[in-house]
Design an enzyme around this catalytic site. Sequence first.
Site, PDB file in Angstrom:
ATOM      1  N   CYS A   8       0.867  -1.186   0.000  1.00 40.39           N
ATOM      2  CA  CYS A   8       0.000   0.000   0.000  1.00 40.39           C
ATOM      3  C   CYS A   8       0.906   1.240   0.000  1.00 40.39           C
ATOM      4  O   CYS A   8       2.078   1.156  -0.380  1.00 40.39           O
ATOM      5  CB  CYS A   8      -0.978  -0.020   1.171  1.00 40.39           C
ATOM      6  SG  CYS A   8      -0.202  -0.007   2.806  1.00 40.39           S
ATOM      7  N   ASN A  11       2.292   1.404   4.372  1.00 39.96           N
ATOM      8  CA  ASN A  11       2.573   0.120   5.062  1.00 39.96           C
ATOM      9  C   ASN A  11       2.251   0.178   6.551  1.00 39.96           C
ATOM     10  O   ASN A  11       2.903  -0.462   7.377  1.00 39.96           O
ATOM     11  CB  ASN A  11       4.035  -0.328   4.832  1.00 39.96           C
ATOM     12  CG  ASN A  11       4.316  -1.785   5.240  1.00 39.96           C
ATOM     13  OD1 ASN A  11       5.424  -2.112   5.637  1.00 39.96           O
ATOM     14  ND2 ASN A  11       3.347  -2.657   5.163  1.00 39.96           N
ATOM     15  N   CYS A  13      -1.488   0.817   7.374  1.00 33.03           N
ATOM     16  CA  CYS A  13      -2.938   0.569   7.494  1.00 33.03           C
ATOM     17  C   CYS A  13      -3.372  -0.676   6.740  1.00 33.03           C
ATOM     18  O   CYS A  13      -3.710  -1.692   7.339  1.00 33.03           O
ATOM     19  CB  CYS A  13      -3.736   1.769   6.995  1.00 33.03           C
ATOM     20  SG  CYS A  13      -3.462   3.276   7.952  1.00 33.03           S
ATOM     21  N   ARG A  14      -3.390  -0.618   5.404  1.00 33.27           N
ATOM     22  CA  ARG A  14      -3.985  -1.692   4.617  1.00 33.27           C
ATOM     23  C   ARG A  14      -3.084  -2.921   4.466  1.00 33.27           C
ATOM     24  O   ARG A  14      -3.519  -4.056   4.726  1.00 33.27           O
ATOM     25  CB  ARG A  14      -4.374  -1.170   3.220  1.00 33.27           C
ATOM     26  CG  ARG A  14      -5.501  -0.160   3.246  1.00 33.27           C
ATOM     27  CD  ARG A  14      -5.608   0.599   1.940  1.00 33.27           C
ATOM     28  NE  ARG A  14      -4.464   1.484   1.735  1.00 33.27           N
ATOM     29  CZ  ARG A  14      -4.246   2.216   0.664  1.00 33.27           C
ATOM     30  NH1 ARG A  14      -5.102   2.161  -0.336  1.00 33.27           N
ATOM     31  NH2 ARG A  14      -3.193   3.009   0.570  1.00 33.27           N
ATOM     32  N   SER A  15      -1.838  -2.708   3.998  1.00 35.45           N
ATOM     33  CA  SER A  15      -1.020  -3.903   3.697  1.00 35.45           C
ATOM     34  C   SER A  15      -0.624  -4.704   4.943  1.00 35.45           C
ATOM     35  O   SER A  15      -0.555  -5.935   4.853  1.00 35.45           O
ATOM     36  CB  SER A  15       0.191  -3.551   2.820  1.00 35.45           C
ATOM     37  OG  SER A  15       1.054  -2.639   3.428  1.00 35.45           O
ATOM     38  N   ASP A 118      -8.108   3.886   1.034  1.00 34.00           N
ATOM     39  CA  ASP A 118      -7.154   4.262   2.070  1.00 34.00           C
ATOM     40  C   ASP A 118      -7.935   4.754   3.291  1.00 34.00           C
ATOM     41  O   ASP A 118      -8.621   5.783   3.207  1.00 34.00           O
ATOM     42  CB  ASP A 118      -6.267   5.373   1.496  1.00 34.00           C
ATOM     43  CG  ASP A 118      -5.186   5.782   2.465  1.00 34.00           C
ATOM     44  OD1 ASP A 118      -5.231   5.357   3.631  1.00 34.00           O
ATOM     45  OD2 ASP A 118      -4.300   6.538   2.035  1.00 34.00           O
TER      46      ASP A 118
HETATM   47  P1  4NP Z   1      -1.767   2.792   4.068  1.00 32.28           P
HETATM   48  O1  4NP Z   1      -2.416   4.141   4.656  1.00 32.28           O
HETATM   49  O2  4NP Z   1      -1.211   3.130   2.716  1.00 32.28           O
HETATM   50  O3  4NP Z   1      -2.925   1.854   3.982  1.00 32.28           O
HETATM   51  O4  4NP Z   1      -0.711   2.361   5.066  1.00 32.28           O
HETATM   52  C1  4NP Z   1      -1.727   5.350   4.745  1.00 32.28           C
HETATM   53  C2  4NP Z   1      -0.876   5.585   5.801  1.00 32.28           C
HETATM   54  C3  4NP Z   1      -0.238   6.798   5.908  1.00 32.28           C
HETATM   55  C4  4NP Z   1      -0.453   7.788   4.957  1.00 32.28           C
HETATM   56  C5  4NP Z   1      -1.306   7.537   3.901  1.00 32.28           C
HETATM   57  C6  4NP Z   1      -1.929   6.319   3.784  1.00 32.28           C
HETATM   58  N1  4NP Z   1       0.172   9.027   5.077  1.00 32.28           N
HETATM   59  O5  4NP Z   1      -0.134   9.935   4.289  1.00 32.28           O
HETATM   60  O6  4NP Z   1       1.026   9.222   5.962  1.00 32.28           O
END
Ligand code: 4NP
Length: 149
Positions: A8, A11, A13-15, A118
């Site tokens: 993602c 790294n 939240c989703r992955s 996201d």
């Molecule tokens: P992820 O979510 O891609 O599912 O881990 C996010 C985590 C952090 C951010 C964006 C998406 N960020 O902008 O810091």
Amino acid sequence: MTSILFVCLGNICRSPLAEGICRARLEAAGLAGRVRVDSAGTGDWHVGKPPDPRSVAVARAHGIDLTPLRARQVSRRDFTRFEHILAMDASNLSDLRALSPDKGGARLVRFLDRDVPDPYFGGPDGFEQVFGMLSDGVDVLLADLIERI
Ligand code: 4NP
């Protein structure tokens, strides 16, 4: 050995959720030693950090412990270290394509037939929704892989 990398943006939240769900399902099926699973982010902002507390909480509510995981950034080397690289959304897929070697290496696809949204800037409901999508997707993925290993 079959190997899967979930990717993602951050790294956190989703992955990591996808990784935790996949590990748990493999363990339940007695296949933990047969498939290597990891996750990574296209971005580097959260490298070394544990998953987002909201991902940890939703996973825990489903009996999955994400606390040992730490964020890392995807690298070109991952394309030779993994058989399958599964992107959470179209933007992750396009960033991964830009990083990928010209030929050979991992099979790179979007994980589901639609983007996993996201959840970072939303509330806890988003994390539960993402958990459901990832859980269904991991079931389909493993049903397919198990036929082939
Ligand atoms: P992820 O979510 O891609 O599912 O881990 C996010 C985590 C952090 C951010 C964006 C998406 N960020 O902008 O810091």
